[in-house]
Design a protein around this motif. Structure first.
Motif, PDB file in Angstrom:
ATOM      1  N   GLU A  47       0.829  -1.205   0.000  1.00 27.46           N
ATOM      2  CA  GLU A  47       0.000   0.000   0.000  1.00 27.46           C
ATOM      3  C   GLU A  47       0.869   1.264   0.000  1.00 27.46           C
ATOM      4  O   GLU A  47       0.567   2.238  -0.701  1.00 27.46           O
ATOM      5  CB  GLU A  47      -0.938   0.004   1.206  1.00 27.46           C
ATOM      6  CG  GLU A  47      -2.066  -1.009   1.089  1.00 27.46           C
ATOM      7  CD  GLU A  47      -2.942  -1.081   2.329  1.00 27.46           C
ATOM      8  OE1 GLU A  47      -4.153  -1.244   2.160  1.00 27.46           O
ATOM      9  OE2 GLU A  47      -2.405  -0.974   3.448  1.00 27.46           O
ATOM     10  N   LEU A  50       2.298   1.740  -3.393  1.00 28.88           N
ATOM     11  CA  LEU A  50       1.285   2.248  -4.319  1.00 28.88           C
ATOM     12  C   LEU A  50       1.141   3.764  -4.178  1.00 28.88           C
ATOM     13  O   LEU A  50       0.979   4.483  -5.170  1.00 28.88           O
ATOM     14  CB  LEU A  50      -0.061   1.564  -4.071  1.00 28.88           C
ATOM     15  CG  LEU A  50      -0.146   0.109  -4.517  1.00 28.88           C
ATOM     16  CD1 LEU A  50      -1.476  -0.486  -4.091  1.00 28.88           C
ATOM     17  CD2 LEU A  50       0.044  -0.020  -6.007  1.00 28.88           C
ATOM     18  N   LEU A  65      -1.668   0.631 -11.065  1.00 30.26           N
ATOM     19  CA  LEU A  65      -2.476   0.774  -9.862  1.00 30.26           C
ATOM     20  C   LEU A  65      -3.691  -0.154  -9.901  1.00 30.26           C
ATOM     21  O   LEU A  65      -4.012  -0.819  -8.906  1.00 30.26           O
ATOM     22  CB  LEU A  65      -2.929   2.224  -9.688  1.00 30.26           C
ATOM     23  CG  LEU A  65      -3.688   2.574  -8.424  1.00 30.26           C
ATOM     24  CD1 LEU A  65      -2.882   2.238  -7.180  1.00 30.26           C
ATOM     25  CD2 LEU A  65      -4.055   4.049  -8.436  1.00 30.26           C
ATOM     26  N   GLU A  69      -4.113  -2.976  -7.164  1.00 32.36           N
ATOM     27  CA  GLU A  69      -5.294  -2.972  -6.301  1.00 32.36           C
ATOM     28  C   GLU A  69      -6.060  -4.286  -6.401  1.00 32.36           C
ATOM     29  O   GLU A  69      -6.592  -4.777  -5.398  1.00 32.36           O
ATOM     30  CB  GLU A  69      -6.198  -1.783  -6.645  1.00 32.36           C
ATOM     31  CG  GLU A  69      -5.649  -0.465  -6.140  1.00 32.36           C
ATOM     32  CD  GLU A  69      -6.481   0.729  -6.555  1.00 32.36           C
ATOM     33  OE1 GLU A  69      -6.312   1.777  -5.930  1.00 32.36           O
ATOM     34  OE2 GLU A  69      -7.297   0.605  -7.499  1.00 32.36           O
ATOM     35  N   LEU A  72      -4.064  -6.669  -4.381  1.00 31.70           N
ATOM     36  CA  LEU A  72      -4.240  -6.339  -2.973  1.00 31.70           C
ATOM     37  C   LEU A  72      -5.602  -6.820  -2.469  1.00 31.70           C
ATOM     38  O   LEU A  72      -5.703  -7.394  -1.388  1.00 31.70           O
ATOM     39  CB  LEU A  72      -4.093  -4.828  -2.772  1.00 31.70           C
ATOM     40  CG  LEU A  72      -4.236  -4.303  -1.347  1.00 31.70           C
ATOM     41  CD1 LEU A  72      -3.187  -4.930  -0.434  1.00 31.70           C
ATOM     42  CD2 LEU A  72      -4.090  -2.787  -1.346  1.00 31.70           C
ATOM     43  N   ALA A  73      -6.636  -6.596  -3.259  1.00 29.94           N
ATOM     44  CA  ALA A  73      -7.973  -7.056  -2.870  1.00 29.94           C
ATOM     45  C   ALA A  73      -7.998  -8.578  -2.736  1.00 29.94           C
ATOM     46  O   ALA A  73      -8.562  -9.122  -1.778  1.00 29.94           O
ATOM     47  CB  ALA A  73      -9.010  -6.586  -3.882  1.00 29.94           C
TER      48      ALA A  73
END
Length: 122
Positions: A47, A50, A65, A69, A72-73
């Motif tokens: 994070e 990013l 990104l 993301e 990351l999700a």
């Protein structure tokens, strides 16, 4: 009576083995929990990375990104599932250990009672 005492000792040994097994499972879960904590720290670093990337070229950063993301999700979902599995396993192991302790106490009482009865008979 000797057979009862041997059987009680056998049950006590089995209960101790069950308790040892439950303890080993708890230790494995603790190791898994440590791994998950490391993964969570990695997610926090991701994070932060990013955030730094936002200053880069707008189009290239936007593409990266979106991909990051999504990863990351996915990682957060997996981490949440792993935490829930750990919680459920830990609860089950706690119940297993309590049951094994109860069984061991019952076996110990039975063995003591058998020894007392044998001593009284002698």
């Amino acid at each position: 009576e000797k057979a009862e005492a041997r059987a009680a000792e056998g049950r006590a040994a089995a209960a101790k083995t069950a308790a040892d097994t439950a303890l080993a499972r708890c230790r494995r879960l603790e190791e898994e929990n440590a791994r998950l904590a490391t993964a969570a720290a990695g997610l926090e670093r991701l994070e932060a990375a990013l955030g730094a990337k936002q200053e880069a070229d707008a189009l290239q950063t936007a593409d990266r990104l979106v991909s990051a993301e999504a990863a990351l999700a996915t990682s957060r979902d997996e981490l949440a599932k792993a935490h829930e599995a750990h919680r459920v396993s830990s609860k089950a192991l706690t119940a297993d250990a309590a049951s094994a302790r109860d069984d061991a106490r019952t076996a110990e009482r039975a063995a003591a009672s058998s020894r007392d009865a044998a001593r009284d008979a002698a």
